[in-house]
Design an enzyme around this catalytic site. Structure first.
Site, PDB file in Angstrom:
ATOM      1  N   SER A   1      44.267  39.925  42.727  1.00 24.82           N
ATOM      2  CA  SER A   1      45.646  40.377  42.932  1.00 24.82           C
ATOM      3  C   SER A   1      46.400  39.293  43.698  1.00 24.82           C
ATOM      4  O   SER A   1      45.781  38.383  44.266  1.00 24.82           O
ATOM      5  CB  SER A   1      45.618  41.672  43.762  1.00 24.82           C
ATOM      6  OG  SER A   1      46.874  41.968  44.325  1.00 24.82           O
TER       7      SER A   1
ATOM      8  N   TYR B   1      44.037  48.163  50.050  1.00 21.84           N
ATOM      9  CA  TYR B   1      44.146  47.404  48.800  1.00 21.84           C
ATOM     10  C   TYR B   1      44.101  45.903  49.095  1.00 21.84           C
ATOM     11  O   TYR B   1      43.377  45.152  48.430  1.00 21.84           O
ATOM     12  CB  TYR B   1      45.451  47.775  48.093  1.00 21.84           C
ATOM     13  CG  TYR B   1      45.587  47.185  46.701  1.00 21.84           C
ATOM     14  CD1 TYR B   1      44.962  47.790  45.605  1.00 21.84           C
ATOM     15  CD2 TYR B   1      46.325  46.037  46.477  1.00 21.84           C
ATOM     16  CE1 TYR B   1      45.073  47.249  44.331  1.00 21.84           C
ATOM     17  CE2 TYR B   1      46.444  45.496  45.207  1.00 21.84           C
ATOM     18  CZ  TYR B   1      45.823  46.113  44.140  1.00 21.84           C
ATOM     19  OH  TYR B   1      45.934  45.572  42.874  1.00 21.84           O
TER      20      TYR B   1
END
Ligand code: NAP
Length: 251
Positions: free
Chosen positions: A143, A156
């Site tokens: 990510s 996250y």
């Protein structure tokens, strides 16, 4: 030249391939010649139709990766259904959003368990097979938050920074055994994962304004990088984290 990217005769296991980015990757791998196994909770009917339309064999394994309980079974069922395994796409992932001061232990554990713990132990199970057979390709989905902090997504960010770390660790341990471990770091993509961001007019505008390509990514945008990292074209690549982000990190 095209044979470098040819995946004919290969089998790819994609976690969370029923929708979103995993579906786009599954489709691209099938179109490059790979048979596809999808492991996830939902019925991957749409993905199955895409893979079959590309003329490839499709196998579905029902598995909840919120624990590592199904890891061994996923590998066994994938091999029983597809005959072999050459490529793992560690894609299944979730996100929880709250300010750091309010963040709960549950939102921490849930995200770390799916995004990092299950990804590692699936890579371990598949990696053992790849080492025994003399090679294979593992592609983790990282990510922008493998490089940046972001806001309101502590678990996250931790999980995706962790994914970058285990990508480098596994590459370091397994490169000499013929196993390539790399990652793709998607930018801001229009999937269920970013629904809340896109529904917030201010956040949505701010994000879009920062993307040099001038649009949110689509699941099809990851196909090229996935095929490249799954193919012989990337045989000397180990531990790379490739951004596919419309230029986000360049800005
Ligand atoms: P998505 O549309 O929400 O899809 C998430 C996928 O993960 C689904 O296929 C889901 O499977 C699977 N999944 C979630 N929890 C699972 C569990 N407990 N067990 C098995 N499978 C589970 O999100 P996405 O955007 O495609 O995300 C895919 C990956 O890309 C994630 O790792 C995400 O963090 C990463 N990513 C996304 C973006 C973005 O902007 N969208 C950016 C960077 C990275 P079911 O359908 O079976 O529920």
């Amino acid at each position: 030249m095209s044979s470098m990217f040819d995946l004919s005769g290969k089998v790819a296991l994609v976690t969370g391939g029923s929708r979103g980015l995993g579906q786009g990757i599954a489709r691209a791998l099938a179109e490059a010649g790979a048979d596809v196994v999808v492991a996830g909770m939902a019925r991957p009917d749409e993905t199955e139709a895409m893979v079959r339309a590309a003329g490839r064999h499709f196998v579905s394994v029902t598995a909840d990766l919120s624990t590592i309980e199904p890891v061994g079974r996923i590998v066994d069922e994938a091999i029983a259904g597809a005959g072999r395994l050459d490529i793992l796409i560690n894609n299944a992932g979730i996100i929880r959003r709250a300010d750091a001061v309010d963040f709960t232990e549950k939102d921490w554990d849930d995200v770390i368990d799916v995004n990092l713990k299950s990804a590692f132990f699936l890579a371990q199970a598949v990696g053992r097979r790849f080492i025994a057979q003399g090679g294979g390709k593992i592609i983790n989905i990282a990510s922008m938050l493998s490089f940046q902090g972001g806001i309101r997504v502590p678990s996250y960010a931790a999980s995706k920074s962790g994914i970058a770390g285990i990508t480098r660790l596994l590459a370091s341990e397994w490169a000499g055994k013929g196993v390539n471990v790399n990652a793709i770091a998607p930018g801001y993509m229009a999937t269920d994962n970013t629904e809340q961001l896109r529904a917030d007019p201010q956040r949505s505008r701010d994000i879009l304004a920062r993307i040099p390509a001038g649009r949110w990514g689509e699941s099809a945008d990851l196909g090229g990088a996935a095929v490249f990292l799954a193919s012989a074209a990337s045989d000397y690549m180990h531990g790379a984290i490739i951004p596919v982000d419309g230029g986000w990190l360049a800005r």
